[in-house]
Write a protein that holds these residues in place. Structure first.
Motif, PDB file in Angstrom:
ATOM      1  N   ASP A 126      77.635  71.770 -49.444  1.00 35.00           N
ATOM      2  CA  ASP A 126      77.849  72.058 -50.941  1.00 35.00           C
ATOM      3  C   ASP A 126      77.306  73.444 -51.112  1.00 35.00           C
ATOM      4  O   ASP A 126      78.155  74.170 -51.782  1.00 35.00           O
ATOM      5  CB  ASP A 126      76.587  71.217 -51.720  1.00 35.00           C
ATOM      6  CG  ASP A 126      76.468  71.045 -53.077  1.00 35.00           C
ATOM      7  OD1 ASP A 126      77.349  71.976 -53.752  1.00 35.00           O
ATOM      8  OD2 ASP A 126      75.580  70.754 -53.589  1.00 35.00           O
ATOM      9  N   VAL A 127      76.239  73.851 -50.674  1.00 31.15           N
ATOM     10  CA  VAL A 127      75.520  75.487 -50.949  1.00 31.15           C
ATOM     11  C   VAL A 127      76.691  76.355 -50.399  1.00 31.15           C
ATOM     12  O   VAL A 127      76.825  77.267 -50.975  1.00 31.15           O
ATOM     13  CB  VAL A 127      74.348  75.379 -50.234  1.00 31.15           C
ATOM     14  CG1 VAL A 127      73.929  76.710 -50.055  1.00 31.15           C
ATOM     15  CG2 VAL A 127      73.202  74.802 -51.273  1.00 31.15           C
ATOM     16  N   LEU A 128      77.274  75.872 -49.126  1.00 30.32           N
ATOM     17  CA  LEU A 128      78.059  77.040 -48.346  1.00 30.32           C
ATOM     18  C   LEU A 128      79.415  77.078 -49.382  1.00 30.32           C
ATOM     19  O   LEU A 128      80.034  78.290 -49.469  1.00 30.32           O
ATOM     20  CB  LEU A 128      78.407  76.728 -46.828  1.00 30.32           C
ATOM     21  CG  LEU A 128      79.111  77.505 -46.223  1.00 30.32           C
ATOM     22  CD1 LEU A 128      78.140  78.488 -45.966  1.00 30.32           C
ATOM     23  CD2 LEU A 128      79.155  76.842 -44.633  1.00 30.32           C
ATOM     24  N   GLY A 129      79.751  76.181 -50.004  1.00 32.36           N
ATOM     25  CA  GLY A 129      81.285  76.203 -50.485  1.00 32.36           C
ATOM     26  C   GLY A 129      80.973  76.612 -52.176  1.00 32.36           C
ATOM     27  O   GLY A 129      81.968  76.953 -52.793  1.00 32.36           O
ATOM     28  N   CYS A 130      79.620  76.526 -52.545  1.00 34.92           N
ATOM     29  CA  CYS A 130      79.657  76.872 -53.990  1.00 34.92           C
ATOM     30  C   CYS A 130      79.910  78.521 -54.228  1.00 34.92           C
ATOM     31  O   CYS A 130      80.542  78.510 -55.689  1.00 34.92           O
ATOM     32  CB  CYS A 130      78.220  76.712 -54.400  1.00 34.92           C
ATOM     33  SG  CYS A 130      77.835  74.992 -54.769  1.00 34.92           S
ATOM     34  N   PRO A 131      79.595  79.522 -53.669  1.00 36.14           N
ATOM     35  CA  PRO A 131      80.167  80.872 -54.158  1.00 36.14           C
ATOM     36  C   PRO A 131      81.609  80.840 -54.387  1.00 36.14           C
ATOM     37  O   PRO A 131      82.046  81.728 -55.010  1.00 36.14           O
ATOM     38  CB  PRO A 131      79.641  81.795 -52.833  1.00 36.14           C
ATOM     39  CG  PRO A 131      78.402  81.019 -52.239  1.00 36.14           C
ATOM     40  CD  PRO A 131      78.922  79.411 -52.336  1.00 36.14           C
ATOM     41  N   ASP A 133      83.150  73.229 -52.238  1.00 36.10           N
ATOM     42  CA  ASP A 133      82.024  72.733 -52.256  1.00 36.10           C
ATOM     43  C   ASP A 133      81.916  71.168 -52.113  1.00 36.10           C
ATOM     44  O   ASP A 133      81.352  70.682 -51.125  1.00 36.10           O
ATOM     45  CB  ASP A 133      80.581  72.971 -53.542  1.00 36.10           C
ATOM     46  CG  ASP A 133      81.366  72.552 -54.800  1.00 36.10           C
ATOM     47  OD1 ASP A 133      82.727  72.351 -54.914  1.00 36.10           O
ATOM     48  OD2 ASP A 133      80.532  72.320 -55.707  1.00 36.10           O
ATOM     49  N   THR A 134      82.491  70.428 -52.761  1.00 33.45           N
ATOM     50  CA  THR A 134      82.736  68.956 -52.671  1.00 33.45           C
ATOM     51  C   THR A 134      83.471  68.759 -51.292  1.00 33.45           C
ATOM     52  O   THR A 134      82.914  67.653 -50.688  1.00 33.45           O
ATOM     53  CB  THR A 134      83.533  68.331 -53.683  1.00 33.45           C
ATOM     54  OG1 THR A 134      82.870  68.687 -55.006  1.00 33.45           O
ATOM     55  CG2 THR A 134      83.808  67.005 -53.740  1.00 33.45           C
ATOM     56  N   VAL A 135      84.636  69.346 -50.824  1.00 29.85           N
ATOM     57  CA  VAL A 135      84.961  69.056 -49.657  1.00 29.85           C
ATOM     58  C   VAL A 135      84.036  69.123 -48.393  1.00 29.85           C
ATOM     59  O   VAL A 135      84.077  68.347 -47.513  1.00 29.85           O
ATOM     60  CB  VAL A 135      86.510  69.805 -49.361  1.00 29.85           C
ATOM     61  CG1 VAL A 135      86.998  69.515 -47.970  1.00 29.85           C
ATOM     62  CG2 VAL A 135      87.388  69.468 -50.518  1.00 29.85           C
ATOM     63  N   CYS A 136      83.370  70.289 -48.604  1.00 26.66           N
ATOM     64  CA  CYS A 136      82.416  70.681 -47.656  1.00 26.66           C
ATOM     65  C   CYS A 136      81.149  69.724 -47.688  1.00 26.66           C
ATOM     66  O   CYS A 136      80.630  69.267 -46.597  1.00 26.66           O
ATOM     67  CB  CYS A 136      82.113  72.114 -47.731  1.00 26.66           C
ATOM     68  SG  CYS A 136      82.984  73.229 -47.022  1.00 26.66           S
ATOM     69  N   GLN A 176      81.874  75.996 -38.240  1.00 27.76           N
ATOM     70  CA  GLN A 176      83.087  76.879 -38.067  1.00 27.76           C
ATOM     71  C   GLN A 176      84.104  75.810 -38.855  1.00 27.76           C
ATOM     72  O   GLN A 176      85.051  76.087 -39.566  1.00 27.76           O
ATOM     73  CB  GLN A 176      83.656  76.869 -36.663  1.00 27.76           C
ATOM     74  CG  GLN A 176      82.921  78.289 -35.922  1.00 27.76           C
ATOM     75  CD  GLN A 176      83.076  79.421 -36.596  1.00 27.76           C
ATOM     76  OE1 GLN A 176      84.520  79.579 -37.192  1.00 27.76           O
ATOM     77  NE2 GLN A 176      82.399  80.451 -36.692  1.00 27.76           N
ATOM     78  N   THR A 177      83.836  74.455 -38.746  1.00 24.19           N
ATOM     79  CA  THR A 177      84.625  73.581 -39.484  1.00 24.19           C
ATOM     80  C   THR A 177      84.256  73.739 -41.099  1.00 24.19           C
ATOM     81  O   THR A 177      85.491  73.921 -41.629  1.00 24.19           O
ATOM     82  CB  THR A 177      84.037  72.218 -39.059  1.00 24.19           C
ATOM     83  OG1 THR A 177      84.278  71.708 -37.834  1.00 24.19           O
ATOM     84  CG2 THR A 177      84.747  70.987 -39.979  1.00 24.19           C
ATOM     85  N   LEU A 178      83.192  74.000 -41.364  1.00 23.07           N
ATOM     86  CA  LEU A 178      82.901  74.146 -42.802  1.00 23.07           C
ATOM     87  C   LEU A 178      83.572  75.335 -43.381  1.00 23.07           C
ATOM     88  O   LEU A 178      84.243  75.609 -44.246  1.00 23.07           O
ATOM     89  CB  LEU A 178      81.579  74.123 -43.315  1.00 23.07           C
ATOM     90  CG  LEU A 178      80.784  72.889 -42.893  1.00 23.07           C
ATOM     91  CD1 LEU A 178      79.235  72.967 -43.467  1.00 23.07           C
ATOM     92  CD2 LEU A 178      81.291  71.803 -43.804  1.00 23.07           C
ATOM     93  N   TYR A 179      83.563  76.515 -42.452  1.00 25.97           N
ATOM     94  CA  TYR A 179      84.132  77.926 -42.678  1.00 25.97           C
ATOM     95  C   TYR A 179      85.737  77.613 -43.053  1.00 25.97           C
ATOM     96  O   TYR A 179      86.299  78.138 -44.001  1.00 25.97           O
ATOM     97  CB  TYR A 179      84.127  78.815 -41.813  1.00 25.97           C
ATOM     98  CG  TYR A 179      82.405  79.140 -41.470  1.00 25.97           C
ATOM     99  CD1 TYR A 179      81.388  79.071 -42.594  1.00 25.97           C
ATOM    100  CD2 TYR A 179      82.076  79.304 -40.310  1.00 25.97           C
ATOM    101  CE1 TYR A 179      80.319  79.477 -42.387  1.00 25.97           C
ATOM    102  CE2 TYR A 179      80.619  79.817 -40.026  1.00 25.97           C
ATOM    103  CZ  TYR A 179      79.826  79.775 -41.031  1.00 25.97           C
ATOM    104  OH  TYR A 179      78.567  80.058 -40.914  1.00 25.97           O
ATOM    105  N   ARG A 180      86.171  77.023 -42.126  1.00 24.05           N
ATOM    106  CA  ARG A 180      87.659  76.748 -42.097  1.00 24.05           C
ATOM    107  C   ARG A 180      88.336  75.837 -43.314  1.00 24.05           C
ATOM    108  O   ARG A 180      89.396  76.033 -43.864  1.00 24.05           O
ATOM    109  CB  ARG A 180      88.178  75.836 -40.888  1.00 24.05           C
ATOM    110  CG  ARG A 180      88.195  76.543 -39.657  1.00 24.05           C
ATOM    111  CD  ARG A 180      88.501  75.694 -38.053  1.00 24.05           C
ATOM    112  NE  ARG A 180      88.737  76.438 -37.267  1.00 24.05           N
ATOM    113  CZ  ARG A 180      88.862  75.919 -35.877  1.00 24.05           C
ATOM    114  NH1 ARG A 180      89.287  74.884 -35.837  1.00 24.05           N
ATOM    115  NH2 ARG A 180      88.996  76.825 -34.992  1.00 24.05           N
TER     116      ARG A 180
END
Length: 374
Positions: A20-25, A305-308, A292-296
């Protein structure tokens, strides 16, 4: 990597929060926008490069490391499930309504808002779900798999009832149950390949229980649909195909079922057969490395954020917590809720939880006011 069931349980929430946090920006951004500002997005920024971000995108930025409604609602679910009497749909309704009254929730979607408004007016929670097959229920439900890894019936009931309260489309509810059951399967020691082979059966179990819930008075849209279980019988085989091939399969499968208004079948869109399925398959790939999965996923843009959050919950149940930079989460109380998945007791009262979230919401608004002056 950690090698015990307790750490995998904690990972079901901490992975969700980190995704969530990683995808928010870059939530809602398009791929070309992300690339123009961040290049290859491979870390949570230390600070925003404000001069490179358009005014339109700056308006919705939140403090780096602050979680959104994905994590908030997952913690609310833990609050209800770990309360003295356990899961109860009325208590779930109450915490959602109280969160709106206290202005605790952040970044909530239209379907959630519409449903909670009905709850606040006194409507039976069994009849408040919006006719949506979006991911707004699947994003929060992973920890139910950590709460009830062995109790299949209770796990399914929690996943379905908590989902139907806001998303009444059977596809949203059944997919949420699939996410929770996938988390449970990993915590129980099954391999990702074994879990993927089981997902059609997870869906079938959920579809069977949906019929029971309808008899109990739940209003369910597209009732009788077996699209999720039927689709997963084929989709689970896509996980280890080349990324572009896997994603093309997801888009092709979802396209005939898109709701009016979807402009394209992008694998990070908010439909459970797009972003939800993308998250599940990405998290269960044999070559998956969690960050790496989340970055991709994030590099594709859209509902990052939701997908991650969905993928992160599954990755946490698979890999534990060693990969999660806990110090980058602004709200360290999330760790207490992860511990609650092991201890069985909530770390604070509902009142304290909602008050703290309201304080973070005020901080987010202050941050956004400051950004607008840039």
């Amino acid at each position: 990597m950690a090698m015990n069931a307790e750490d995998y349980k904690r990972g079901a929430l901490l992975g969700l929060a980190w995704g969530d946090v990683l995808g928010c920006p870059v939530e809602g951004w398009r791929e070309h926008e992300i690339e123009a500002v961040y290049g290859l997005y491979q870390a949570l920024p230390e600070r925003y490069p404000l001069s490179a971000i358009s005014e339109k995108r700056r308006r919705k930025l939140r403090p780096l490391g602050l979680h959104s409604d994905d994590t908030q609602q997952a913690m609310a679910l833990i609050q209800v499930c770990q309360s003295q009497d356990g899961w109860n749909d009325t208590k779930w309704k109450e915490i959602l309504v109280q969160g709106v009254e206290r202005e605790s929730w952040r970044g909530v979607g239209r379907n959630f808002v519409q449903s909670v408004r009905k709850m606040a007016k006194g409507k039976d929670v069994k009849k408040t779900g919006s006719p949506s097959a979006g991911m707004g229920a699947a994003m929060r439900v992973g920890p139910a798999g950590a709460l009830y890894p062995e109790n299949r019936e209770l796990r399914l009931r929690v996943a379905l009832e908590s989902s139907l309260s806001t998303h009444s489309d059977v596809r949203a509810a059944v997919f949420s149950a699939v996410v929770a059951s996938s988390v449970a399967g990993l915590i129980q020691g099954n391999s990702p390949k074994e879990v993927l082979k089981e997902v059609p059966y997870y869906a079938e179990e959920a579809e069977a229980l949906v019929a029971v819930l309808e008899e109990e008075g739940w209003v369910i849209q597209n009732r009788g649909s077996t699209l999720i279980s039927e689709g997963l019988r084929t989709a689970y085989q896509w996980a280890d195909q080349p990324l572009d091939t896997m994603r093309q399969h997801i888009s092709d499968f979802a396209r005939p079922h898109l709701q009016k208004g979807f402009t394209r079948a992008h694998p990070n869109q908010g439909f459970v057969l797009l972003g939800g399925l993308h998250a599940l398959l990405m998290a269960c790939r044999s070559d998956a490395e969690p960050n790496q999965t989340l970055y991709r996923i994030i590099q594709l843009g859209f509902d990052t954020d939701t997908v991650c959050a969905i993928a992160g919950s599954i990755l946490g149940a698979r890999f534990g917590t060693d990969w999660i930079p806990f110090d980058r989460l602004l709200d360290q109380a999330i760790g207490d809720y992860a511990d609650a998945l092991v201890s069985g007791s909530v770390p604070e009262t509902v009142e304290v939880f909602l008050q703290r979230e309201a304080e973070w919401t005020r901080e987010e608004r202050a941050f956004q006011r400051e950004i607008r002056q840039f």
